[in-house]
Enzyme design. Structure first.
Site, short mmCIF file in Angstrom:
data_model
loop_
_atom_site.label_atom_id
_atom_site.label_comp_id
_atom_site.label_asym_id
_atom_site.label_seq_id
_atom_site.Cartn_x
_atom_site.Cartn_y
_atom_site.Cartn_z
N VAL A 1 41.47 -9.60 -20.01
CA VAL A 1 41.77 -8.37 -19.27
C VAL A 1 40.74 -7.29 -19.57
O VAL A 1 40.16 -6.70 -18.67
CB VAL A 1 43.19 -7.87 -19.63
CG1 VAL A 1 43.45 -6.51 -18.97
CG2 VAL A 1 44.24 -8.88 -19.19
N ASP B 1 36.26 -4.06 -29.89
CA ASP B 1 37.15 -5.13 -30.33
C ASP B 1 36.96 -5.31 -31.84
O ASP B 1 35.84 -5.16 -32.35
CB ASP B 1 36.82 -6.45 -29.60
CG ASP B 1 37.98 -7.43 -29.62
OD1 ASP B 1 38.59 -7.66 -28.56
OD2 ASP B 1 38.29 -7.98 -30.71
N THR C 1 49.75 -8.99 -26.27
CA THR C 1 51.13 -8.75 -26.68
C THR C 1 51.86 -10.10 -26.70
O THR C 1 52.55 -10.45 -25.75
CB THR C 1 51.84 -7.76 -25.73
OG1 THR C 1 51.55 -8.12 -24.37
CG2 THR C 1 51.39 -6.35 -25.98
N THR D 1 51.01 -5.76 -21.60
CA THR D 1 52.37 -5.96 -21.11
C THR D 1 53.38 -5.73 -22.23
O THR D 1 53.29 -6.34 -23.29
CB THR D 1 52.52 -7.38 -20.55
OG1 THR D 1 51.56 -7.59 -19.51
CG2 THR D 1 53.93 -7.58 -19.98
N CYS E 1 51.05 -14.59 -19.90
CA CYS E 1 51.86 -13.71 -19.04
C CYS E 1 53.21 -14.33 -18.71
O CYS E 1 54.22 -13.96 -19.28
CB CYS E 1 51.09 -13.39 -17.75
SG CYS E 1 49.75 -12.22 -17.98
N ARG F 1 45.70 -20.22 -24.44
CA ARG F 1 46.82 -19.52 -25.08
C ARG F 1 48.16 -19.97 -24.51
O ARG F 1 48.38 -19.97 -23.31
CB ARG F 1 46.67 -18.01 -24.89
CG ARG F 1 45.61 -17.38 -25.77
CD ARG F 1 45.49 -15.91 -25.50
NE ARG F 1 44.98 -15.64 -24.17
CZ ARG F 1 44.89 -14.42 -23.64
NH1 ARG F 1 45.31 -13.38 -24.33
NH2 ARG F 1 44.39 -14.25 -22.44
#
Length: 442
Positions: free
Chosen positions: A24, A42, A92, A127, A267, A338
């Site tokens: 993202v 980062d 998240t 999120t 997600c 992931r």
């Protein structure tokens, strides 16, 4: 307090910073770098080093564009003091008990707060469940900075909608939701995002509404896919092809077009748990979303069992069979592993003591080795296979013909045919069976 304006960004009197440079954050940072002075931050120094070399580990931007972007990468949190517009795009994830893991957000807020300049707008894209921005992030920013939200700095929330691997629905052409603690800040955030968003910008009525919209849209997809997975498991018992049913059903004008499959990633496989968690905190149990998660998580066991049964029915010695997993990422044409349910299937088969080799032309070999620790092969190295399990519909796999599949498999065994497991219905069943394969699809 002077809130950052579009003019100050465009004249480079102020910098924009993106915190968290994954799937993202990196596209956002690259897009803004073409318009304003942008810092990409980062805490992963190894990742920063690769970006500086022009290596796009996400494959979302492309290395040519990454090298040409006037974007400054840094792992030094003190550089955030130069920014008066900060976008937070950290992961998240969820904990082992499926509860939200806000540690990356808390770490980010602490670092930002320690280097927060008065007048800054902080926009969260990660999120979260409704309330996290104002109830968790704002207090952390205030305690770390000594500043007061609404007086010394402002916050907003704009849920990310980047779809990894999607070449059509991109950052610049999707509808962008924006929200903030007041209307002045909403306007400022909308103006800044307007530099890179060519689609529409939607102003949500509150930060909590924007947070809820993100988890709701992903929970909706999760439930719809769970419904299709439930149909697929039932149709399998009935001896009916799920694909044939869907082809017929989708002729109706209002069919939704969902299909069964593995639901992973950062997600859809995660966000519903944020909603479930917060609903329980409010003394409400989300029955449909919770059951949908249970069904989708259970597809690992269902598919693993079908693989073993199909091999036995095909006359294969399961213990000695050469099994190749074709695709290990969480979705097609994307290197992201992931929360991949394909990894879960690999581990289940390996737990049974079966010989499993992975084939995935998109994955980062270093990340794969750390995540799985299973043998890895290139497509052209696949030979003498007893079973090919296509879990992900990468374009390279879609281009394989039946003759190429035959060449990959063991030849000449009596009373035994090689097995094709086709989770995403890549191949034509009749064509595959005509070439002597034992075929099963979800």
């Amino acid at each position: 307090m002077t809130i950052v304006t579009l003019e100050r960004l465009l004249t480079k009197k102020d910098a924009l910073a993106v915190v968290g440079l994954g799937y993202v954050g990196l596209p956002i940072a690259v897009a803004f770098a073409e318009k304003v002075k942008t810092l990409g931050f980062d805490i992963d120094e190894e990742k920063i080093a690769k970006y500086r070399q022009g290596i796009d580990v996400t494959r979302e931007v492309g290395e040519e564009k990454l090298r040409s972007a006037p974007l400054e990468f840094t792992s030094d949190p003190e550089r955030l003091q130069e920014a008066s517009f900060i976008i937070v795009a950290v992961p998240t994830p969820i904990n082992g008990d499926k509860t939200p893991n806000l540690d990356p957000m808390i770490v980010a807020c602490k670092l930002i707060g320690q280097n927060l300049s008065p007048g800054t707008i902080v926009v969260f894209e990660s999120t979260v469940y409704p309330g996290v921005t104002e109830d968790v992030c704002v207090p952390m920013l205030e305690s770390s900075s000594g500043l007061i939200c609404g007086q010394d700095f402002k916050v907003g929330y704009s849920p990310e909608r980047i779809n990894p691997g999607d070449k059509i629905h991109r950052l610049e052409n999707i509808c962008k939701i924006v929200s903030a603690i007041d209307s002045e800040t909403v306007d400022a955030i909308a103006a800044v995002y307007g530099l890179i968003i060519y689609g529409s910008i939607y102003r949500a009525s509150s930060i909590k509404v924007a947070e809820a919209a993100k988890v709701a849209e992903n929970a909706q997809r999760d439930v719809n896919i769970a419904f299709m997975n439930e149909l697929a498991m039932a149709f399998d018992r009935m001896g009916i092809s799920t694909k044939d049913v869907l082809d017929a059903m989708n002729t109706k004008w209002n069919a939704l077009g969902f299909s069964p499959g593995l639901v992973g990633g950062h997600c859809i496989g995660v966000d519903p748990h944020y909603f479930i968690y917060q609903a329980q905190v409010m003394d409400y149990r989300s029955e449909i979303i919770a059951i949908g998660r249970q069904i989708n998580d259970g597809m690992v066991d269902f598919i693993t069992d079908k693989v073993i049964k199909q091999m036995i029915r095909a006359g294969k010695n399961v213990k000695t069979a050469a099994i190749y997993i074709m695709g290990i990422t969480f979705k097609e044409d994307c290197p992201d592993m992931r929360n991949s349910k394909a990894v879960g299937i690999c581990r289940r088969l390996a737990d049974y003591g079966l010989t499993v080799t992975i084939v995935d032309p998109l994955i980062d070999e270093e990340a794969f080795s750390h995540e799985c620790g299973l043998p890895l092969a290139r497509i052209e190295e696949v030979r003498e296979a007893d079973c090919l399990i296509f879990l992900v519909a990468h374009q390279q796999f879609k281009e394989l013909g039946a003759e190429e599949l035959v060449a990959m498999c063991r030849q000449g065994e009596e009373q035994s045919s090689s097995v094709i497991i086709d989770i995403k219905n890549i191949f034509d069943r009749k064509e595959i069976e005509r070439h002597g394969f034992s075929y099963w699809s979800l």
